[in-house]
Design a protein around this motif. Structure first.
Motif, PDB file in Angstrom:
ATOM      1  N   SER A   1       0.946  -1.084  -0.124  1.00  0.00           N
ATOM      2  CA  SER A   1      -0.055   0.135  -0.026  1.00  0.00           C
ATOM      3  C   SER A   1       0.932   1.295   0.007  1.00  0.00           C
ATOM      4  O   SER A   1       1.932   1.032   0.052  1.00  0.00           O
TER       5      SER A   1
ATOM      6  N   SER B   1       1.938   4.683   1.738  1.00  0.00           N
ATOM      7  CA  SER B   1       1.797   5.404   3.285  1.00  0.00           C
ATOM      8  C   SER B   1       1.274   6.620   2.957  1.00  0.00           C
ATOM      9  O   SER B   1       1.156   7.173   1.843  1.00  0.00           O
ATOM     10  N   GLU B   2       1.267   7.146   4.325  1.00  0.00           N
ATOM     11  CA  GLU B   2       0.608   8.831   4.218  1.00  0.00           C
ATOM     12  C   GLU B   2       1.346   9.676   3.437  1.00  0.00           C
ATOM     13  O   GLU B   2       1.130  10.726   2.992  1.00  0.00           O
ATOM     14  N   ASN B   3       2.821   9.391   3.515  1.00  0.00           N
ATOM     15  CA  ASN B   3       3.821  10.272   2.948  1.00  0.00           C
ATOM     16  C   ASN B   3       3.975   9.942   1.306  1.00  0.00           C
ATOM     17  O   ASN B   3       4.966  10.554   0.887  1.00  0.00           O
ATOM     18  N   GLY B   4       3.298   9.030   0.609  1.00  0.00           N
ATOM     19  CA  GLY B   4       3.259   8.792  -0.501  1.00  0.00           C
ATOM     20  C   GLY B   4       4.162   7.587  -0.943  1.00  0.00           C
ATOM     21  O   GLY B   4       4.612   7.362  -2.022  1.00  0.00           O
ATOM     22  N   THR B   5       4.975   7.070   0.098  1.00  0.00           N
ATOM     23  CA  THR B   5       5.758   6.065  -0.297  1.00  0.00           C
ATOM     24  C   THR B   5       5.219   4.582  -0.037  1.00  0.00           C
ATOM     25  O   THR B   5       4.217   4.422   0.481  1.00  0.00           O
TER      26      THR B   5
ATOM     27  N   GLN C   1       4.639   0.729   0.602  1.00  0.00           N
ATOM     28  CA  GLN C   1       4.862  -0.101   2.091  1.00  0.00           C
ATOM     29  C   GLN C   1       4.749  -1.676   1.590  1.00  0.00           C
ATOM     30  O   GLN C   1       3.549  -1.747   1.126  1.00  0.00           O
TER      31      GLN C   1
END
Length: 634
Positions: free
Chosen positions: A322, A324-328, A330
């Motif tokens: 998916s 993450s909130e910072n766009g990376t 995971q």
């Protein structure tokens, strides 16, 4: 007839091995001349070099122009090192890519003055040619226990223009010039083994062009975590790669669950592969839960009382991917297990084998598959005094395994299924009180299995029987090259921590030697007991006779009548001279070496211990195997 065949086999051994007598006690083999036991324990159906040392499998690919599959491996001798390969069009027989000097790449360039480590191949890369992204090494030693020298491991390119016989290094510096520094100046444990892959889900989630290549590099951070570093292709010629972060990390030396089913993460990741699987094989449809990775872990002590290596474990992991909130991007594990429980089985490397490959077309396979090869070292990763010079070769790759998503249906919904382990509950049937479990499915590559069973030199059958004590089988192969298939049913009363039930088989047995393979119920373990496996071990240092063990749970299965039974143990045992592989229930593999000496050590027997009667199904032995390297035999 049997005595005549045995005599011929003994004469062949003497001719190949300098007059050694395999009907008499062995000498100290470590004082013999070089190559004097070359044929004594050499397998014939496995991937291994013509001589000298085999290391990690790596750099596999299917040639899109010819459809042949290239199986690569690290190779070294007294005079050279690098990577070599075998080429196959049927996944049964191979030919050396370079018959005289097997290397297709070796160190010595400006990027790799000291060594070439693992890498992987883009089949249709620069100018449409197979392109290798590999670990170029400029400083040694490298180990997770010592400080890391910045820039010691980089990633460089090489391209072939002659069908894989030679890979020419691209005339530029490394395309990935070392570990990412980041805001905290990462102090890595390692930075090696680039593995390239394509994935539709990655393309969609990351907004990449369709067909973009990605790359994971294995390693970790000192005193912190094990890591997979993720990169994305930037330009069409693969000379620039964008760092996307540590897409998966685990704290150093922690465990999956309590560690029972997948050991420890160790202190450093190696040889990571990333791929997606479906129920039929390789899947690239873009489901976030289809992601798998295989990794080698370094330095973790196995937390259960099994004889697994304290330094190396070969694991598989399934998880969700998916943003993450910072766009990376995971990776989050959902189940994990051991790919091969053998203490000297390590460094797995796999690759997509498309339905368009020659092997798939010949076998009639219409699905894309993911094949993985595992290395079997025979000197405890260079730590034992095994008589390698006298043998003239060391190590082997294990039988190729097809990986896919597997299911176990009609499992009784009880405490045995609810655990953080190497399976997931993926379905419920409240009307029957059952669940469906999903796990990693591992099967012998179908082409080789068909060749072994359909073209066996001899096939022996032992009828089913119930036993309450040890017994001899009525059949015995004439050689040490065969596959045995069998099933074992245990009564429900055998389950429990106080159970004394053991059941299985004795193999490679004579009056002087015997190896026991059995399932032990009280700790749910498959055991290979090698304590009496080798008469040579008494006088020759470095020949291991330690116990091998691995965890396998047999679940309770609901029958059509509504009653339940213990899941049948389905065994396939490959004996290729000294290489022994135990495959169970399409989800368990344990591989090892058994260094039997005597020509007469070819008998088989049943093992039954404890207070219960055990049901053995039909036993079938397929003798002969196949010669994986027919051109070497000419």
């Amino acid at each position: 007839m049997a005595s005549l065949v045995s005599g011929l086999l003994s004469l062949h051994a003497k001719r190949q091995d300098g007059g050694l007598d395999y009907n008499s006690a062995p000498p100290n083999l470590s004082i013999l001349a070089n190559n004097s036991i070359f044929e004594t324990w050499r397998p014939k159906a496995h991937v291994l070099p013509p001589s000298e040392h085999i290391g990690d499998p790596c750099m596999h690919y299917t040639d899109p122009k010819t459809g042949t599959f290239h199986v690569g491996y690290l190779y070294s001798s007294d005079n050279s090192s690098g990577a070599a390969a075998g080429i196959t069009n049927d996944l049964v027989t191979y030919r050396d890519v370079n018959p005289d000097v097997p290397l297709f790449i070796e160190p010595g360039g400006k990027n790799d003055p000291l060594a070439v480590f693992d890498g992987s191949v883009i089949p249709d890369g620069i100018n449409g040619s197979a392109t290798l992204l590999y670990t170029s090494v400029s400083y040694l030693p490298i180990h997770w226990t010592i400080p890391y020298t910045k820039g010691a491991e980089t990633a460089s390119l090489a391209v072939t223009s002659d069908g894989g016989r030679n890979f020419t290094k691209v005339n530029q510096g490394p395309v990935i010039p070392g570990a990412p520094q980041g805001s905290n100046q990462l102090n890595v444990t390692a930075f090696r083994d680039p593995f390239v892959f394509q994935n539709q889900y990655f393309d969609e989630v990351l907004g990449s062009n369709n067909g973009t290549w990605y790359n994971v590099i294995s390693g970790g951070v000192h005193d912190s975590r094990c890591s997979q570093f993720l990169y994305r292709q930037v330009d069409p010629e693969f000379r620039d790669w964008e760092y996307l972060g540590e897409w998966w990390t685990e704290p150093s030396n922690t465990t999956w669950g309590d560690g029972t089913w997948a050991g420890r993460w160790g202190f450093n990741f190696e040889v990571a592969n990333v791929f997606t699987l479906s129920e039929t094989g390789y899947g690239n449809e873009g489901k976030s839960s289809d992601f798998f990775t295989t990794i080698g872990t370094e330095g973790g002590d196995f937390p259960v009382p099994l004889q697994k290596s304290p330094d190396h474990d070969m694991l598989w992991i399934n998880g969700n991917v998916s943003l993450s909130e910072n766009g990376t991007i995971q990776f989050e594990p959902t189940m994990a297990g051991v790919l091969d429980w053998g203490s000297e089985a390590y460094a797995a490397a796999g690759k997509l084998v498309p339905a368009s490959s020659q092997a798939s077309k010949k076998s009639g396979t219409t699905v894309d598959r993911y094949l993985s090869y595992v290395w079997l070292t025979n000197d405890n990763y260079g730590q034992s005094n095994f008589p390698k010079a006298q043998q003239g070769w060391d190590g082997s790759l294990l039988t190729a395994r097809e990986l896919s998503k597997g299911t176990i249906p009609n499992v009784v919904d009880n405490s045995l299924v609810h655990e953080k382990a190497s399976w997931l509950v993926t379905g419920h049937d409240n009307s029957t009180g059952t669940v469906e479990l999903t796990t990693l499915r591992q099967c012998i590559v179908r082409e080789l299995y068909s060749a072994i069973t359909d073209d066996a030199q001899e096939t022996y059958h032992q009828p089913a029987r119930n036993l309450s004590s040890n017994a001899d089988l009525d059949i015995a192969p004439k050689s040490k090259f065969y596959v045995m298939k069998a099933s074992i049913d245990f009564p429900k009363s055998a389950r429990g921590n106080d159970s004394d039930v053991k059941a299985g088989f004795r193999i490679l047995e004579s009056e002087q030697e015997s190896t026991s393979i059995y399932y032990q119920f009280n700790n749910e373990s498959m055991i290979i007991d090698r304590a009496n496996s080798s008469a040579a071990a008494a006088l020759t240092p470095g020949i291991f006779t330690t116990v091998e063990a691995g965890k396998l749970r047999l679940f309770d299965i609901r029958e059509p009548s509504g009653s339940s039974k213990v899941e049948t143990l389905e065994l396939t045992i490959i004996v290729d001279n000294a290489v022994v592989e135990v495959w169970a229930n399409d989800r368990f593999v344990m591989s090892t070496w058994v260094w039997s000496w005597y020509s007469a050590s070819n008998k088989l027997g049943f093992i039954v211990e404890g207070s219960e009667e055990i049901s053995f199904g039909n036993v079938t032995v397929y003798e002969g195997l196949v010669d994986a390297w027919p051109e070497r035999s000419d």
